[in-house]
Design a protein around this motif. Structure first.
Motif, PDB file in Angstrom:
ATOM      1  N   UNK A  41     -16.114  19.960 -64.592  1.00  0.00           N
ATOM      2  CA  UNK A  41     -17.106  20.510 -63.481  1.00  0.00           C
ATOM      3  C   UNK A  41     -16.119  20.338 -62.015  1.00  0.00           C
ATOM      4  N   UNK A  42     -15.342  19.004 -62.097  1.00  0.00           N
ATOM      5  CA  UNK A  42     -14.654  18.809 -60.872  1.00  0.00           C
ATOM      6  C   UNK A  42     -13.477  19.639 -60.782  1.00  0.00           C
ATOM      7  N   UNK A  43     -12.695  19.939 -61.970  1.00  0.00           N
ATOM      8  CA  UNK A  43     -11.837  20.878 -61.888  1.00  0.00           C
ATOM      9  C   UNK A  43     -11.919  22.267 -61.192  1.00  0.00           C
ATOM     10  N   UNK A  44     -13.193  22.715 -61.809  1.00  0.00           N
ATOM     11  CA  UNK A  44     -13.761  24.268 -61.438  1.00  0.00           C
ATOM     12  C   UNK A  44     -13.803  24.284 -59.813  1.00  0.00           C
ATOM     13  N   UNK A  65     -12.870  22.061 -57.649  1.00  0.00           N
ATOM     14  CA  UNK A  65     -11.323  22.022 -56.820  1.00  0.00           C
ATOM     15  C   UNK A  65     -10.618  23.386 -57.012  1.00  0.00           C
ATOM     16  N   UNK A  66     -10.791  24.316 -58.037  1.00  0.00           N
ATOM     17  CA  UNK A  66     -10.112  25.420 -57.809  1.00  0.00           C
ATOM     18  C   UNK A  66     -10.713  26.332 -57.093  1.00  0.00           C
ATOM     19  N   UNK A  67     -12.176  26.218 -57.009  1.00  0.00           N
ATOM     20  CA  UNK A  67     -12.667  27.271 -56.383  1.00  0.00           C
ATOM     21  C   UNK A  67     -12.531  27.125 -54.957  1.00  0.00           C
ATOM     22  N   UNK A  68     -12.486  25.908 -54.703  1.00  0.00           N
ATOM     23  CA  UNK A  68     -12.424  25.470 -53.069  1.00  0.00           C
ATOM     24  C   UNK A  68     -10.746  25.902 -52.582  1.00  0.00           C
ATOM     25  N   UNK A  69     -10.076  25.636 -53.452  1.00  0.00           N
ATOM     26  CA  UNK A  69      -8.667  26.203 -53.389  1.00  0.00           C
ATOM     27  C   UNK A  69      -8.471  27.546 -53.116  1.00  0.00           C
ATOM     28  N   UNK A  70      -9.160  28.122 -54.213  1.00  0.00           N
ATOM     29  CA  UNK A  70      -9.258  29.763 -53.861  1.00  0.00           C
ATOM     30  C   UNK A  70      -9.816  30.224 -52.416  1.00  0.00           C
ATOM     31  N   UNK A 110     -11.773  24.646 -44.760  1.00  0.00           N
ATOM     32  CA  UNK A 110     -11.726  25.090 -45.936  1.00  0.00           C
ATOM     33  C   UNK A 110     -10.724  24.313 -46.826  1.00  0.00           C
ATOM     34  N   UNK A 111      -9.489  23.902 -46.112  1.00  0.00           N
ATOM     35  CA  UNK A 111      -8.686  23.043 -46.761  1.00  0.00           C
ATOM     36  C   UNK A 111      -9.151  21.620 -46.851  1.00  0.00           C
ATOM     37  N   UNK A 112      -9.955  21.260 -45.928  1.00  0.00           N
ATOM     38  CA  UNK A 112     -10.319  19.700 -45.992  1.00  0.00           C
ATOM     39  C   UNK A 112     -11.254  19.674 -47.055  1.00  0.00           C
ATOM     40  N   UNK A 113     -12.141  20.784 -47.331  1.00  0.00           N
ATOM     41  CA  UNK A 113     -13.195  20.722 -48.398  1.00  0.00           C
ATOM     42  C   UNK A 113     -12.453  20.553 -49.858  1.00  0.00           C
ATOM     43  N   UNK A 151      -9.476  19.303 -50.166  1.00  0.00           N
ATOM     44  CA  UNK A 151      -8.943  18.095 -50.492  1.00  0.00           C
ATOM     45  C   UNK A 151      -9.939  16.969 -50.981  1.00  0.00           C
ATOM     46  N   UNK A 152     -11.054  17.057 -50.453  1.00  0.00           N
ATOM     47  CA  UNK A 152     -12.446  16.223 -50.916  1.00  0.00           C
ATOM     48  C   UNK A 152     -12.703  16.619 -52.366  1.00  0.00           C
ATOM     49  N   UNK A 153     -12.765  17.882 -52.910  1.00  0.00           N
ATOM     50  CA  UNK A 153     -12.914  18.217 -54.085  1.00  0.00           C
ATOM     51  C   UNK A 153     -11.854  17.821 -55.115  1.00  0.00           C
ATOM     52  N   UNK A 154     -10.709  17.753 -54.512  1.00  0.00           N
ATOM     53  CA  UNK A 154      -9.322  17.211 -55.271  1.00  0.00           C
ATOM     54  C   UNK A 154      -9.409  15.752 -55.424  1.00  0.00           C
ATOM     55  N   UNK A 155      -9.778  14.823 -54.452  1.00  0.00           N
ATOM     56  CA  UNK A 155     -10.052  13.713 -54.644  1.00  0.00           C
ATOM     57  C   UNK A 155     -11.174  13.055 -55.423  1.00  0.00           C
ATOM     58  N   UNK A 156     -12.281  13.912 -55.499  1.00  0.00           N
ATOM     59  CA  UNK A 156     -13.236  13.761 -56.484  1.00  0.00           C
ATOM     60  C   UNK A 156     -12.940  13.761 -57.700  1.00  0.00           C
ATOM     61  N   UNK A 157     -12.054  15.112 -58.210  1.00  0.00           N
ATOM     62  CA  UNK A 157     -11.325  15.370 -59.302  1.00  0.00           C
ATOM     63  C   UNK A 157     -10.416  14.053 -59.765  1.00  0.00           C
ATOM     64  N   UNK A 158      -9.611  13.722 -58.994  1.00  0.00           N
ATOM     65  CA  UNK A 158      -8.677  12.445 -59.320  1.00  0.00           C
ATOM     66  C   UNK A 158      -9.528  11.269 -59.746  1.00  0.00           C
ATOM     67  N   UNK A 159     -10.585  11.039 -58.810  1.00  0.00           N
ATOM     68  CA  UNK A 159     -11.300   9.638 -59.318  1.00  0.00           C
ATOM     69  C   UNK A 159     -12.016   9.847 -60.578  1.00  0.00           C
ATOM     70  N   UNK A 160     -12.565  11.229 -60.881  1.00  0.00           N
ATOM     71  CA  UNK A 160     -13.263  11.141 -62.335  1.00  0.00           C
ATOM     72  C   UNK A 160     -12.263  11.197 -63.141  1.00  0.00           C
TER      73      UNK A 160
END
Length: 125
Positions: free
Chosen positions: A40-43, A45-50, A69-72, A74-83
């Motif tokens: 779910x975190x990958x999806x 992060x991918x959606x926010x990057x798109x 949008x890029x800050x959002x 980065x937050x999604x990406x950090x959530x992914x890495x933490x998970x």
């Protein structure tokens, strides 16, 4: 992966085996839960990057829409890495439980009993 019901030859014989099985089961459920959380975190992060990539140009620090949008992302990406770190830790814990001496001895004894007719011996494998 094949999941077996703990019945018959695979049922725990002693209280300590039942405790080990429950501990293993709990760790396995945590790993499965974290795997779905990582997906779910990958999806996300991918959606926010798109969305950030689809922002009107130019893609620099003066474009406030892109920056937000890029800050959002980065937050999604950090959530992914933490998970992913949590999943890695849970997998290590699961391997430790699965490789404990009590688990190994109990599993080899049960396999011997289960395969006794095929092996022709009652020795541990």
């Amino acid at each position: 992966m094949m999941h077996l019901s703990p019945r018959g030859d695979f049922a725990p014989r002693h209280a300590c085996e039942a405790q080990e099985f429950e501990r293993y089961r709990g760790k396995l459920l945590r790993v499965e839960r974290l795997r779905s959380k990582v997906e779910a975190a990958k999806r996300a992060a991918s959606d926010s990057l798109a969305r950030a990539n689809e922002a009107p140009g130019p893609h620099d620090t003066e474009n406030t829409i892109f920056v937000a949008l890029f800050d959002a992302h980065c937050r999604d990406r950090e959530t992914l890495f933490e998970t992913m770190r949590e999943l890695d830790e849970a997998c290590c814990e699961l391997r430790a439980v699965a490789g404990s001496p009590q688990s190994v001895n109990a599993a080899s004894w049960r396999a011997t009993v289960h395969l006794k007719g095929n092996i022709g011996s009652n020795e541990r494998i």
